[in-house]
Design an enzyme around this catalytic site. Sequence first.
Site, mmCIF file in Angstrom:
data_model
loop_
_atom_site.group_PDB
_atom_site.id
_atom_site.type_symbol
_atom_site.label_atom_id
_atom_site.label_comp_id
_atom_site.label_asym_id
_atom_site.label_seq_id
_atom_site.Cartn_x
_atom_site.Cartn_y
_atom_site.Cartn_z
ATOM 1 N N ASP A 104 23.179 6.420 23.570
ATOM 2 C CA ASP A 104 24.120 5.065 24.659
ATOM 3 C C ASP A 104 23.493 4.115 22.724
ATOM 4 O OD1 ASP A 104 23.603 5.145 26.609
ATOM 5 O OD2 ASP A 104 20.872 5.094 27.406
HETATM 6 N N1 URA Z 1 19.012 9.064 27.092
HETATM 7 C C1 URA Z 1 18.982 8.190 27.060
HETATM 8 O O1 URA Z 1 18.018 7.019 27.972
HETATM 9 N N2 URA Z 1 19.792 7.318 26.675
HETATM 10 C C2 URA Z 1 20.246 7.787 25.364
HETATM 11 O O2 URA Z 1 21.046 6.908 24.769
HETATM 12 C C3 URA Z 1 19.695 9.052 25.401
HETATM 13 C C4 URA Z 1 18.680 9.848 26.284
#
Ligand code: URA
Length: 240
Positions: A104
């Site tokens: 993310d």
């Molecule tokens: N899980 C999440 O919620 N976000 C990420 O970036 C990676 C794994």
Amino acid sequence: MTERIQKLLAAAGLCSRRTAEEWIAAGRVTVNGRRSRVGDKADPETDDIRVDGRPLRGAAQHVYLMLHKPRGYVTTLSDERGRPTAASLVRGCGARVYPVGRLDLDTEGLLLITNDGDLAHRLLSPKKHVDKVYYARCRGTVREGAAEEFARGIRLPDGLLCLPAELTVLSYDRIQDESEIRLRIREGKFHQVKRMMEAVGCPVLFLKRLSMGPLVLDENLKPGEYRPLTDTEREWLEQL
Ligand code: URA
């Protein structure tokens, strides 16, 4: 030596095998001037293999980089909203590379960047269940029994059944009302860690990926820094 054409395109760092199959099926790949078909083989030493008319020059050098992705960077190759890309941080590496999998915008940590489509495919294959370990700081205290629920495989409120995961509570700060946890998961669904922690009432405030399969984030790398994988790390990945 002859090899399936989709494997050759992936080995040359152009794309994954699956994408290569799509390109072949779409008629974009020729061997010695003839359209190839999925399953055809060719010899990169002696055959003239082309994608969209452009020759595949031997097996290009593969590049494998470990990036400490900083927060605020997207892992797509471009962003319609103009946000900076993780790939832009390795622009100086001299190859057309791309991140393996997604993190993310506000997640930091280990991101493998490569032009080896075959490896990317293996690491991301849902059948392989490559472990990913995350560190998170979350709001609130992790309820008793959450680790056991995760170990059995929890069902998220939206119905998604997660594979068994390993939750370790590292600490709880009573004053801030925040918990530090480590979570090992074997899949990579959208916002998976955030959704799992939310499901046990502890929204994630900060998230960092520590490892992916045998690759562990090099803590000497500051956010935004990268280095090539060592030979040992590459060998580990080859065994996947
Ligand atoms: N899980 C999440 O919620 N976000 C990420 O970036 C990676 C794994």
